[in-house]
Motif scaffolding. Structure first.
Motif, short mmCIF file in Angstrom:
data_model
loop_
_atom_site.label_atom_id
_atom_site.label_comp_id
_atom_site.label_asym_id
_atom_site.label_seq_id
_atom_site.Cartn_x
_atom_site.Cartn_y
_atom_site.Cartn_z
N MET A 270 22.11 5.28 25.01
CA MET A 270 22.09 4.61 26.33
C MET A 270 21.98 5.67 27.42
SD MET A 270 23.21 2.67 28.99
CE MET A 270 24.04 4.04 29.79
N ASP A 271 20.95 5.58 28.18
CA ASP A 271 20.72 6.60 29.19
C ASP A 271 21.23 6.14 30.56
OD1 ASP A 271 19.94 8.72 30.64
OD2 ASP A 271 17.79 8.48 30.33
N GLU A 272 22.32 6.75 31.00
CA GLU A 272 22.91 6.38 32.29
C GLU A 272 21.96 6.64 33.46
OE1 GLU A 272 26.85 7.44 33.42
OE2 GLU A 272 27.49 5.68 32.30
N ARG A 273 21.10 7.66 33.32
CA ARG A 273 20.21 8.00 34.42
C ARG A 273 19.19 6.91 34.65
NH1 ARG A 273 20.46 13.98 34.32
NH2 ARG A 273 22.08 14.41 32.81
N GLU A 274 18.69 6.37 33.53
CA GLU A 274 17.72 5.30 33.62
C GLU A 274 18.35 4.09 34.30
OE1 GLU A 274 15.53 5.19 29.87
OE2 GLU A 274 15.15 3.06 30.25
N LEU B 14 22.90 -2.34 31.69
CA LEU B 14 24.17 -2.53 32.40
C LEU B 14 25.22 -3.09 31.46
CD1 LEU B 14 25.78 -2.58 35.02
CD2 LEU B 14 24.85 -4.84 35.50
N ARG B 15 24.86 -4.11 30.70
CA ARG B 15 25.82 -4.72 29.76
C ARG B 15 26.24 -3.69 28.72
NH1 ARG B 15 22.51 -9.51 30.70
NH2 ARG B 15 23.86 -11.00 31.78
N GLU B 16 25.26 -2.94 28.24
CA GLU B 16 25.57 -1.92 27.24
C GLU B 16 26.55 -0.90 27.79
OE1 GLU B 16 23.06 1.31 24.65
OE2 GLU B 16 21.93 -0.26 25.67
N SER B 17 26.28 -0.46 29.01
CA SER B 17 27.11 0.57 29.63
C SER B 17 28.52 0.06 29.90
CB SER B 17 26.47 1.02 30.94
OG SER B 17 27.39 1.71 31.74
N LEU B 18 28.62 -1.18 30.37
CA LEU B 18 29.93 -1.70 30.75
C LEU B 18 30.79 -2.02 29.55
CD1 LEU B 18 29.00 -3.93 33.79
CD2 LEU B 18 30.54 -1.97 33.78
N LEU C 20 33.80 1.53 43.74
CA LEU C 20 34.48 1.26 42.47
C LEU C 20 34.52 2.53 41.61
CD1 LEU C 20 35.72 -1.35 41.40
CD2 LEU C 20 33.70 -1.65 39.99
N ALA C 21 33.36 3.18 41.53
CA ALA C 21 33.28 4.41 40.74
C ALA C 21 34.14 5.50 41.35
CB ALA C 21 31.82 4.87 40.64
N LEU C 22 34.12 5.61 42.70
CA LEU C 22 34.92 6.63 43.37
C LEU C 22 36.41 6.35 43.18
CD1 LEU C 22 33.04 7.32 46.72
CD2 LEU C 22 33.05 8.65 44.61
N ASN D 17 30.47 5.66 34.84
CA ASN D 17 30.58 5.33 36.26
C ASN D 17 29.38 4.55 36.77
OD1 ASN D 17 33.02 6.10 37.42
ND2 ASN D 17 32.47 8.26 37.33
N VAL D 18 28.22 4.87 36.22
CA VAL D 18 27.01 4.21 36.69
C VAL D 18 27.08 2.71 36.44
CG1 VAL D 18 24.51 4.08 36.46
CG2 VAL D 18 25.65 6.30 36.36
N GLY D 19 27.56 2.34 35.27
CA GLY D 19 27.72 0.92 34.98
C GLY D 19 28.62 0.25 36.01
N LEU D 20 29.73 0.89 36.32
CA LEU D 20 30.67 0.32 37.29
C LEU D 20 30.02 0.12 38.65
CD1 LEU D 20 33.90 2.31 36.43
CD2 LEU D 20 33.46 -0.13 36.06
N MET D 21 29.14 1.06 39.03
CA MET D 21 28.47 0.95 40.31
C MET D 21 27.73 -0.37 40.47
SD MET D 21 26.72 4.55 41.32
CE MET D 21 25.64 3.65 42.44
#
Lengths: 169, 169
Positions: free
Chosen positions: A1-5, A84-88, A144-146, B99-103
DNA sequence: TATAACATGTAACAAGTTACATGATTTC
DNA sequence: GAAATCATGTAACTTGTTACATGTTATA
């Protein structure tokens, strides 16, 4: 899973943008969330275009250099939601740096060890103070991230205080 | 500052070892502290040897494949202390993933968002439970590093609980 | 008039990972 | 007799970074 993408698609979910602006926004507002550099952003944008997740159309404002504006496609939106779902749904162990040094703390005499941890604590506190001052730009969900990062910084400070207390005794 | 170099030198500070055993130890005991892979370990060991920080002598136990045992030199010990001080004095921002997902959490409806965070919370709690069971192998100062990781996992759980509470209201 | 900002990229380099190669030896 | 363990490595691949290339236009 690529967060940058996921990040680039997420930015394009809000509005179409050209690479330079996207990179600028990341550098100025998301330095704490990602460390992606300019050429990487351009490369991923091109990759997303080739995959059909975004479309590219060139734009010229006055006689400034031409911009390549990217717009997310329906396929891109679907891709975004999937990523997004994958990341969360994955927690991701916080693999933070600085652990190796701690492992060998006992190689310093207790005076130097305490001094080092105190310096570290000061740095963490300074970072916390810095984060408090970050403007609440509710664009996207950056807060949220911060907020999460702040929580971890506070945890780090508390842990250092406790470790120092243990070293004193 | 290369944490991997510090790690290998630190292991060799305790005792001379050959690559295979070092890698085995890292895989079995330090998977939470570092993700260094075997070929990387071998490569860095060779680099340390070329730099004169360790000496290599081959050893043969019975008729098993020959081992290359590494022993830290005085120069290596000095290097270790320098790297250790450098590592301990820098706090290093916890740049954690996820963090990106949370954003972009707001792209999910609140039901799905809450479900995702709850799943994440469950995973973090499971990780905490797992860490509690890690044997207290006081070899080196691993416990200190593990204790720090535990503190961050607890902070992550607390933050998720709070974020969930906010989403409910 | 020089330098910073705008805008996009390429090329060379660095670092680490995966997969493979090798060969003996213990275990199933 | 096959597979796993021991032990060391190489080669190809992936990924990302730094530095450079290019050309215009505001700014000092």
């Amino acid at each position: 899973m690529d967060e940058r993408e996921l990040l680039l698609l997420g930015i394009l979910m809000a509005q179409s943008q050209y690479g330079y602006r996207i990179n600028e926004f990341i550098e100025q507002n998301l330095s704490r969330v990602t460390e992606m550099k300019k050429p990487t952003a351009y490369a991923i944008l091109a990759r997303l275009r080739d995959a059909g997740y975004v479309v590219e159309h060139t734009e010229q404002a006055g006689n400034r250099p031409q911009r390549k504006v990217y717009t997310i496609t329906p396929a891109g939106k679907a891709r975004f939601m999937a990523l997004l779902r994958e990341s969360l749904n994955q927690a991701g162990t916080p693999l933070l740096g600085g652990n190796v040094g701690l492992m060998f703390l006992h190689h310093l005499d207790s005076g130097e060890a305490r001094a080092a941890l105190r310096r570290r604590l000061d740095q963490v506190r300074a970072q916390i103070a810095e984060y408090e001052q970050v403007p609440v730009h509710s664009q996207y969900g950056v807060e949220l991230a911060l907020d999460r990062l702040r929580a971890h910084l506070r945890a780090e400070a508390a842990w250092l205080e406790q470790a120092l207390a243990r070293l004193e005794s």
